[in-house]
Design an enzyme around this catalytic site. Sequence first.
Site, mmCIF file in Angstrom:
data_model
loop_
_atom_site.group_PDB
_atom_site.id
_atom_site.type_symbol
_atom_site.label_atom_id
_atom_site.label_comp_id
_atom_site.label_asym_id
_atom_site.label_seq_id
_atom_site.Cartn_x
_atom_site.Cartn_y
_atom_site.Cartn_z
ATOM 1 N N CYS A 145 0.861 -1.177 0.000
ATOM 2 C CA CYS A 145 0.000 0.000 0.000
ATOM 3 C C CYS A 145 0.899 1.230 0.000
ATOM 4 C CB CYS A 145 -0.940 -0.017 1.210
ATOM 5 S SG CYS A 145 -0.098 -0.364 2.755
ATOM 6 N N HIS A 155 3.101 -7.526 -7.851
ATOM 7 C CA HIS A 155 1.923 -7.828 -8.677
ATOM 8 C C HIS A 155 2.161 -8.957 -9.687
ATOM 9 C CE1 HIS A 155 0.991 -4.146 -6.727
ATOM 10 N NE2 HIS A 155 1.273 -3.305 -7.681
ATOM 11 N N ASP A 202 -2.917 -2.696 -2.370
ATOM 12 C CA ASP A 202 -2.499 -1.726 -3.397
ATOM 13 C C ASP A 202 -3.205 -0.372 -3.217
ATOM 14 O OD1 ASP A 202 -1.009 -0.811 -5.544
ATOM 15 O OD2 ASP A 202 -2.487 -1.461 -7.028
HETATM 16 C C1 0GY Z 1 1.401 0.247 -7.642
HETATM 17 C C2 0GY Z 1 1.192 0.754 -8.948
HETATM 18 C C3 0GY Z 1 1.473 1.825 -9.672
HETATM 19 C C4 0GY Z 1 2.211 2.957 -9.327
HETATM 20 C C5 0GY Z 1 3.312 2.949 -8.598
HETATM 21 O O1 0GY Z 1 5.371 3.808 -8.048
HETATM 22 C C6 0GY Z 1 4.254 4.070 -8.487
HETATM 23 O O2 0GY Z 1 3.899 5.184 -8.839
HETATM 24 O O3 0GY Z 1 3.641 1.861 -7.937
HETATM 25 C C7 0GY Z 1 0.994 1.756 -11.043
HETATM 26 O O4 0GY Z 1 0.599 2.791 -11.614
HETATM 27 O O5 0GY Z 1 0.948 0.645 -11.606
HETATM 28 O O6 0GY Z 1 0.555 0.413 -6.781
HETATM 29 O O7 0GY Z 1 2.369 -0.465 -7.396
#
Ligand code: 0GY
Length: 289
Positions: A28, A177, A245
């Site tokens: 998160c 993920h 997330d």
């Molecule tokens: C996540 C996903 C995203 C963004 C980031 O570092 C980030 O900005 O992790 C995404 O846009 O896929 O929650 O990991």
Amino acid sequence: MDADYLPFHPNPSQPVFTAPDGAVDAHCHVFGPVDKFPYHPMRKYTPCDASKDQLFALRDHLGFARNVIVQASCHGTDNTALLDALRTSGNLARGVAVVDSQVTDAELTQMHAAGVRGVRFNFVKRLVDTIPKEVFLNIATKIKKLGWHIVVYFEAPDLADLIPFLKELDTVIVVDHMGRPDVTKGVEGEDFQNFVNLLSENSNIWTKVSCPERLTQQAPNYNDVVPYMRTLVEQFPDRVLWGTDWPHPNMISHVPDDGKLVDVIPKIAPTAQLQQALLVDNPMRLYWS
Ligand code: 0GY
């Protein structure tokens, strides 16, 4: 906030699934609030503020006990919002930071005292500019002394090119993920099988079974992503982590209901033993031992 940015769900449902005592939400973020913790000038998106207080309230609402907060790209290498959340969490949060190769041992030691236990290497091209591998290897050497691990974020088409680099890292590696599989290709498809083989051949590589909301074409039950998550939980029960997330940056298709995301857990970890490993034993071993 960007004009097309979808804010997180304002009132997620109460999950039907009851998480085991001590459950950890192991992926998160906190964003801002911008007046206190400005976003990074080089960011690729500007999110809706998502404060530590809102995160901790969600944790309680979902029946979870702890958080692992991962530094997101909109804060760049400025980890102050993350460190503030960790320091005021009452030992109920750990963190994964993003650092550059100039980071000093003294700075890393301070982060460790606040609760950081890993660094994140982000390879997702829409989120960050390309960083040379030497920079990452330099950081890997520095953090190894503290016993930290490395979280890597990439998309499925980039896995093949990354494998030699991942094999050079001799810490624990946690893949965000599930390496973002294309779930229209099937669990038996070559791409996902390459990912399964990577974990089979490298016992230091873990994965988060997270983010069905980003991979699905079947929200909100996420049944098209469940077989991928369940395969990994059943084959690698001691090397999987789960996270909400929240606050779900850069969603386009829909705004996920976090209660419904929690209700995916019994479908991917069908026994109490698998749930205990996924939600308690694995994250506690990696972040609180
Ligand atoms: C996540 C996903 C995203 C963004 C980031 O570092 C980030 O900005 O992790 C995404 O846009 O896929 O929650 O990991």
